[in-house]
Scaffold this active site. Structure first.
Site, PDB file in Angstrom:
ATOM      1  N   ARG A  77      10.549  21.443  57.788  1.00  0.00           N
ATOM      2  CA  ARG A  77       9.755  21.036  56.620  1.00  0.00           C
ATOM      3  C   ARG A  77      10.321  19.711  56.151  1.00  0.00           C
ATOM      4  O   ARG A  77      11.532  19.580  55.960  1.00  0.00           O
ATOM      5  CB  ARG A  77       9.876  22.106  55.539  1.00  0.00           C
ATOM      6  CG  ARG A  77       9.243  21.767  54.208  1.00  0.00           C
ATOM      7  CD  ARG A  77       7.735  21.705  54.361  1.00  0.00           C
ATOM      8  NE  ARG A  77       7.039  21.779  53.114  1.00  0.00           N
ATOM      9  CZ  ARG A  77       6.907  20.781  52.258  1.00  0.00           C
ATOM     10  NH1 ARG A  77       7.475  19.618  52.494  1.00  0.00           N
ATOM     11  NH2 ARG A  77       6.223  20.931  51.155  1.00  0.00           N
ATOM     12  N   GLU A  85      -2.570  20.890  51.923  1.00  0.00           N
ATOM     13  CA  GLU A  85      -2.592  22.013  52.862  1.00  0.00           C
ATOM     14  C   GLU A  85      -3.748  21.912  53.851  1.00  0.00           C
ATOM     15  O   GLU A  85      -4.853  21.521  53.491  1.00  0.00           O
ATOM     16  CB  GLU A  85      -2.710  23.340  52.109  1.00  0.00           C
ATOM     17  CG  GLU A  85      -1.537  23.655  51.212  1.00  0.00           C
ATOM     18  CD  GLU A  85      -0.245  23.908  51.958  1.00  0.00           C
ATOM     19  OE1 GLU A  85      -0.271  24.257  53.158  1.00  0.00           O
ATOM     20  OE2 GLU A  85       0.824  23.750  51.346  1.00  0.00           O
ATOM     21  N   ARG A 127      12.455  27.544  57.015  1.00  0.00           N
ATOM     22  CA  ARG A 127      12.247  26.258  57.700  1.00  0.00           C
ATOM     23  C   ARG A 127      13.431  25.343  57.402  1.00  0.00           C
ATOM     24  O   ARG A 127      13.974  25.360  56.300  1.00  0.00           O
ATOM     25  CB  ARG A 127      10.959  25.598  57.203  1.00  0.00           C
ATOM     26  CG  ARG A 127       9.721  26.436  57.458  1.00  0.00           C
ATOM     27  CD  ARG A 127       8.520  25.845  56.780  1.00  0.00           C
ATOM     28  NE  ARG A 127       8.705  25.839  55.327  1.00  0.00           N
ATOM     29  CZ  ARG A 127       7.761  25.522  54.452  1.00  0.00           C
ATOM     30  NH1 ARG A 127       6.568  25.165  54.870  1.00  0.00           N
ATOM     31  NH2 ARG A 127       7.999  25.542  53.158  1.00  0.00           N
TER      32      ARG A 127
END
Length: 192
Positions: A77, A85, A127
């Site tokens: 990330r 998104e 992440r």
């Protein structure tokens, strides 16, 4: 005619049948939830450890504008930037999300990225949190400069990077690039 004693199957108590039915329903619901997130189903992440090394890594694919999947299965990330998104389950793609994803794909078209880490290495979703470099260009910053993301300044990372990211986002906002072109009604925008 009598053929002998009649066989009667044993009946299970109702409570056990109800318990089994509830358990089956829960398992089916859990399976349906995991199937609905095809991004995670297709590319199951590698177990997260603190051991992903800084340095060059091969990219398997760009998940969206701010998330990468490395060749080894690790998810990364981008630190300090939030792009619209495009792959969130049960959510339609947000404006400028496709452009942010394409920008990231083009930026990383060479297939490798140099990752650097800061104070926190892993987020709540498992992440890795990283700065992504190609040569001397920082993807996190370039997304903000292009108006394809918002800076995330509330998290625990370098204050000098926060300053860089704020400056890049301010530049995009003033030029009304990308997401910042949606901020004000058309009538209030400066003439091009």
């Amino acid at each position: 005619m009598n053929h002998g004693p009649r066989f009667e199957p044993r009946r299970r108590p109702r409570k056990a049948s109800l318990g089994v039915a509830v358990l089956v329903a829960i398992l089916l619901a859990a399976r349906a939830c995991s199937d609905s997130n095809t991004d995670h189903q297709v590319d199951a992440p590698a177990p997260v450890t603190e051991s992903l090394a800084a340095g060059e890594h091969k990219i398997r694919r760009v998940v969206d504008g701010d998330t990468l999947l490395l060749e080894d299965g690790s998810r990364v990330r981008l630190l300090g930037v939030d792009t619209p998104e495009t792959v969130k389950p049960d959510t339609p793609p947000e404006p400028w999300g496709a452009e942010a994803s394409e920008f990231t794909r083009q930026f990383l078209s060479g297939g490798t990225v140099r990752l650097e880490f800061d104070r926190e290495r892993v987020d709540a979703y498992g992440r890795y949190l990283a700065y992504a470099w190609v040569g001397d260009r920082l993807l996190n910053e370039e997304l903000l400069r292009a108006g394809l993301g918002r800076p995330l300044l509330q998290f625990n990372y370098s204050s000098s990077m926060k300053t860089r990211f704020r400056k890049a986002a301010d530049e995009a906002r003033q030029a009304e690039r990308g997401i910042w072109s949606l901020e004000r009604p058309q009538a209030n925008r400066k003439a091009a």
